[in-house]
Write an enzyme that holds these catalytic residues in place. Structure first.
Site, PDB file in Angstrom:
ATOM      1  CG  ASP A  79       6.777   9.783   9.538  1.00  9.14           C
ATOM      2  OD1 ASP A  79       6.607  10.941   9.981  1.00  9.14           O
ATOM      3  OD2 ASP A  79       5.894   8.905   9.577  1.00  9.14           O
ATOM      4  CD  GLU A 110       8.761   6.422  15.992  1.00  9.28           C
ATOM      5  OE1 GLU A 110       7.553   6.586  16.246  1.00  9.28           O
ATOM      6  OE2 GLU A 110       9.171   5.950  14.926  1.00  9.28           O
ATOM      7  CB  ALA A 150      -0.022   7.436   8.146  1.00  5.05           C
ATOM      8  CB  THR A 203      -0.922   0.013   1.232  1.00  2.00           C
ATOM      9  OG1 THR A 203      -1.794  -1.116   1.159  1.00  2.00           O
ATOM     10  CG2 THR A 203      -1.751   1.280   1.278  1.00  2.00           C
ATOM     11  CG  LEU A 204       3.229   3.208   3.475  1.00  2.00           C
ATOM     12  CD1 LEU A 204       1.883   2.750   3.994  1.00  2.00           C
ATOM     13  CD2 LEU A 204       4.288   3.063   4.549  1.00  2.00           C
ATOM     14  CB  VAL A 219       7.421   6.484   5.386  1.00  2.00           C
ATOM     15  CG1 VAL A 219       7.616   7.974   5.162  1.00  2.00           C
ATOM     16  CG2 VAL A 219       7.516   5.714   4.068  1.00  2.00           C
ATOM     17  CB  ALA A 220       9.462   1.280   6.853  1.00  2.00           C
ATOM     18  NE  ARG A 221       5.983   0.357  12.996  1.00  5.50           N
ATOM     19  CZ  ARG A 221       4.964   0.990  12.416  1.00  5.50           C
ATOM     20  NH1 ARG A 221       5.180   2.030  11.625  1.00  5.50           N
ATOM     21  NH2 ARG A 221       3.728   0.592  12.637  1.00  5.50           N
ATOM     22  CG  HIS A 250       5.324   7.307  13.521  1.00  8.52           C
ATOM     23  ND1 HIS A 250       5.918   6.180  14.018  1.00  8.52           N
ATOM     24  CD2 HIS A 250       4.460   6.865  12.564  1.00  8.52           C
ATOM     25  CE1 HIS A 250       5.422   5.117  13.414  1.00  8.52           C
ATOM     26  NE2 HIS A 250       4.528   5.495  12.521  1.00  8.52           N
TER      27      HIS A 250
HETATM   28  P1  NDP Z   1       1.943  -3.985   2.813  1.00 10.65           P
HETATM   29  O1  NDP Z   1       1.797  -5.309   3.463  1.00 10.65           O
HETATM   30  O2  NDP Z   1       0.861  -3.509   1.912  1.00 10.65           O
HETATM   31  O3  NDP Z   1       3.302  -3.954   1.964  1.00 10.65           O
HETATM   32  C1  NDP Z   1       4.522  -4.430   2.440  1.00 10.65           C
HETATM   33  C2  NDP Z   1       5.493  -4.562   1.286  1.00 10.65           C
HETATM   34  O4  NDP Z   1       6.791  -4.876   1.808  1.00 10.65           O
HETATM   35  C3  NDP Z   1       5.153  -5.670   0.296  1.00 10.65           C
HETATM   36  O5  NDP Z   1       5.363  -5.235  -1.022  1.00 10.65           O
HETATM   37  C4  NDP Z   1       6.158  -6.776   0.631  1.00 10.65           C
HETATM   38  O6  NDP Z   1       6.540  -7.587  -0.467  1.00 10.65           O
HETATM   39  C5  NDP Z   1       7.337  -5.935   1.052  1.00 10.65           C
HETATM   40  N1  NDP Z   1       8.312  -6.661   1.857  1.00 10.65           N
HETATM   41  C6  NDP Z   1       8.114  -7.411   2.969  1.00 10.65           C
HETATM   42  N2  NDP Z   1       9.271  -7.897   3.425  1.00 10.65           N
HETATM   43  C7  NDP Z   1      10.236  -7.443   2.586  1.00 10.65           C
HETATM   44  C8  NDP Z   1      11.634  -7.595   2.511  1.00 10.65           C
HETATM   45  N3  NDP Z   1      12.298  -8.355   3.402  1.00 10.65           N
HETATM   46  N4  NDP Z   1      12.308  -6.962   1.518  1.00 10.65           N
HETATM   47  C9  NDP Z   1      11.652  -6.221   0.599  1.00 10.65           C
HETATM   48  N5  NDP Z   1      10.317  -6.036   0.609  1.00 10.65           N
HETATM   49  C10 NDP Z   1       9.624  -6.642   1.594  1.00 10.65           C
HETATM   50  O7  NDP Z   1       2.175  -2.951   3.987  1.00 10.65           O
HETATM   51  P2  NDP Z   1       1.883  -1.366   3.971  1.00 10.65           P
HETATM   52  O8  NDP Z   1       2.423  -0.796   2.736  1.00 10.65           O
HETATM   53  O9  NDP Z   1       0.480  -1.122   4.335  1.00 10.65           O
HETATM   54  O10 NDP Z   1       2.775  -0.904   5.221  1.00 10.65           O
HETATM   55  C11 NDP Z   1       4.149  -1.186   5.257  1.00 10.65           C
HETATM   56  C12 NDP Z   1       4.749  -0.782   6.592  1.00 10.65           C
HETATM   57  O11 NDP Z   1       4.882   0.626   6.625  1.00 10.65           O
HETATM   58  C13 NDP Z   1       3.916  -1.127   7.812  1.00 10.65           C
HETATM   59  O12 NDP Z   1       4.165  -2.451   8.231  1.00 10.65           O
HETATM   60  C14 NDP Z   1       4.353  -0.101   8.817  1.00 10.65           C
HETATM   61  O13 NDP Z   1       5.453  -0.574   9.565  1.00 10.65           O
HETATM   62  C15 NDP Z   1       4.780   1.078   7.971  1.00 10.65           C
HETATM   63  N6  NDP Z   1       3.804   2.172   8.023  1.00 10.65           N
HETATM   64  C16 NDP Z   1       4.219   3.390   8.484  1.00 10.65           C
HETATM   65  C17 NDP Z   1       3.351   4.454   8.504  1.00 10.65           C
HETATM   66  C18 NDP Z   1       3.784   5.777   9.025  1.00 10.65           C
HETATM   67  O14 NDP Z   1       2.989   6.438   9.641  1.00 10.65           O
HETATM   68  N7  NDP Z   1       5.010   6.197   8.789  1.00 10.65           N
HETATM   69  C19 NDP Z   1       1.961   4.329   8.041  1.00 10.65           C
HETATM   70  C20 NDP Z   1       1.629   3.017   7.549  1.00 10.65           C
HETATM   71  C21 NDP Z   1       2.543   1.989   7.541  1.00 10.65           C
HETATM   72  P3  NDP Z   1       5.451  -8.503  -1.277  1.00 10.65           P
HETATM   73  O15 NDP Z   1       4.573  -7.508  -1.993  1.00 10.65           O
HETATM   74  O16 NDP Z   1       6.259  -9.300  -2.221  1.00 10.65           O
HETATM   75  O17 NDP Z   1       4.736  -9.288  -0.238  1.00 10.65           O
HETATM   76  C1  7N6 Z   2      -0.858   6.567  12.596  1.00 14.06           C
HETATM   77  C2  7N6 Z   2       0.451   5.893  12.209  1.00 14.06           C
HETATM   78  C3  7N6 Z   2       1.067   2.389  10.809  1.00 14.06           C
HETATM   79  O1  7N6 Z   2       1.796   1.420  10.975  1.00 14.06           O
HETATM   80  O2  7N6 Z   2       2.521   3.623  12.200  1.00 14.06           O
HETATM   81  C4  7N6 Z   2       1.463   3.741  11.319  1.00 14.06           C
HETATM   82  O3  7N6 Z   2      -0.012   2.303  10.206  1.00 14.06           O
HETATM   83  C5  7N6 Z   2       0.263   4.425  11.920  1.00 14.06           C
HETATM   84  C6  7N6 Z   2      -0.845   8.056  12.450  1.00 14.06           C
END
Ligand code: NDP
Ligand code: 7N6
Length: 307
Positions: A249, A254, A276, A144-145, A223-225, A273
């Site tokens: 982010d 944190e 989103a 999604t991201l 923007v991941a972790r 953070h």
């Molecule tokens: P999704 O499950 O939609 O996407 C995760 C993606 O990561 C997939 O494409 C997956 O591959 C890929 N992936 C997993 N493991 C690996 C790896 N070892 N190497 C390379 N690619 C990998 O998750 P979202 O996009 O919804 O969210 C991702 C993360 O972003 C969340 O888990 C969260 O930690 C963080 N996040 C942060 C936010 C913020 O506020 N900053 C907001 C929302 C999320 P494949 O497609 O092949 O399965």
């Molecule tokens: C909420 C942030 C997530 O993993 O860390 C984000 O979806 C949520 C503002």
């Protein structure tokens, strides 16, 4: 098992005003109550930001984040508690935030905003500003991201490559690499954006070697972790001009501690953070919870099940 009550746990306050979510869920076929503490019943559905020990007594726990790394998934499975997350709702918010970081770096907006605080009228040197048009972005994680980022970047004329576990193609991404080819994937990119979940495989994914593989004029976006990046290695790379900057982010710890060297750096954009955040967050979460309530009642599979 029937669900007899939905509870909105106080922890959701980290992302939205709890009352907005309670109101948005008021059309559920069960009573919706606010919960402080973690005393839940076996017929409860719990909507929460993070885990609490007592949630293992619930029937179903919905995490309002996409990242559920704080939850002990094995314990939920062992306790027979259904666990769902909120992936799917952050593509637009995070995509726009990342577009903002990239535009700020290319057009030097972050520097001018700093200068504004000192009422300084001074253009950056000729060699510094550039355009995103034609520059290469590598998006690590294409869910999604990642896709939300890809859509905006292609709209800005960027050339996009990416990395995902499966290596399967994604619209708008010219080449998709598998995780073993990460150094190769980042090597030619002006920007590297991290959008993976935090797992055993992604902890420390970007360290000294990966930063060294990046171009010296590259920018890292996380923007991941926080723990996906070795933060000490990042600071070292920035100090040694191994890369040109970073937009962060998420952080290993944190809030980012006041003593962190990242705060003072002009080449680093720190956001709390907040990538989103949106005032529509409660509505987006409520849509997911409502969908799953309907599926539960119809005996179907839930969406976003993680256990
Ligand atoms: P999704 O499950 O939609 O996407 C995760 C993606 O990561 C997939 O494409 C997956 O591959 C890929 N992936 C997993 N493991 C690996 C790896 N070892 N190497 C390379 N690619 C990998 O998750 P979202 O996009 O919804 O969210 C991702 C993360 O972003 C969340 O888990 C969260 O930690 C963080 N996040 C942060 C936010 C913020 O506020 N900053 C907001 C929302 C999320 P494949 O497609 O092949 O399965
Ligand atoms: C909420 C942030 C997530 O993993 O860390 C984000 O979806 C949520 C503002």
């Amino acid at each position: 098992t029937e669900i007899e009550r939905a509870v909105v746990h106080e922890s959701v306050g980290k992302a939205l005003p709890p009352g907005t979510l309670v109101d948005a869920l008021s059309d559920l076929p069960v009573p919706v109550e606010r919960l402080t503490g973690d005393d839940v019943a076996p017929t409860d559905a719990v909507v929460a930001f993070g885990p609490e020990p007592g949630f293992l007594d619930a029937r179903w726990v919905h995490c309002i984040r996409a990242g559920y790394d704080e939850f002990d998934v094995d314990a939920y499975r062992a306790a027979g508690v259904v666990l769902t997350n909120s992936t799917g709702i952050h593509g637009t918010t995070v995509g726009e935030t990342v577009a903002g970081y990239l535009l700020a770096f290319a057009r030097r907006l972050h520097v001018y905003r700093d200068q504004q605080a000192a009422r300084t009228w001074e253009r950056r040197p000729y060699g510094e500003p550039f355009t995103l048009d034609g520059e290469r972005l590598c998006v690590v994680g294409l869910g999604t991201l990642g896709r939300g980022i890809v859509e905006r970047a292609t709209g800005l004329g960027m050339e996009v490559v990416g990395v995902r576990r499966s290596g399967e193609p994604v619209e708008g991404v010219e080449r998709v690499y598998t995780p073993d080819a990460l150094p190769e994937a980042v090597a030619d990119a002006r920007f590297v954006a991290l959008a993976v979940p935090l797992t055993d495989e992604t902890t420390g994914l970007v360290g000294e070697a990966e930063l060294a593989a990046m171009r010296e004029d590259a920018y890292l976006v996380n923007v991941a972790r926080g723990a996906v990046v070795d933060q000490d290695a990042l600071v070292a790379a920035l100090e040694a001009s191994g890369i040109d900057g970073a937009a962060l982010d998420t952080f290993e710890s944190e809030p980012l501690p006041p003593g962190s060297p990242l705060w003072d750096r002009e080449d680093v954009i720190v956001t709390p953070h907040a990538a989103a955040m949106t005032r529509a967050y409660h509505a987006d979460v409520a849509d997911l919870v409502r969908t799953n309530f309907e599926r539960w009642r119809a005996g179907g599979d839930l969406v976003n099940r993680v256990d």
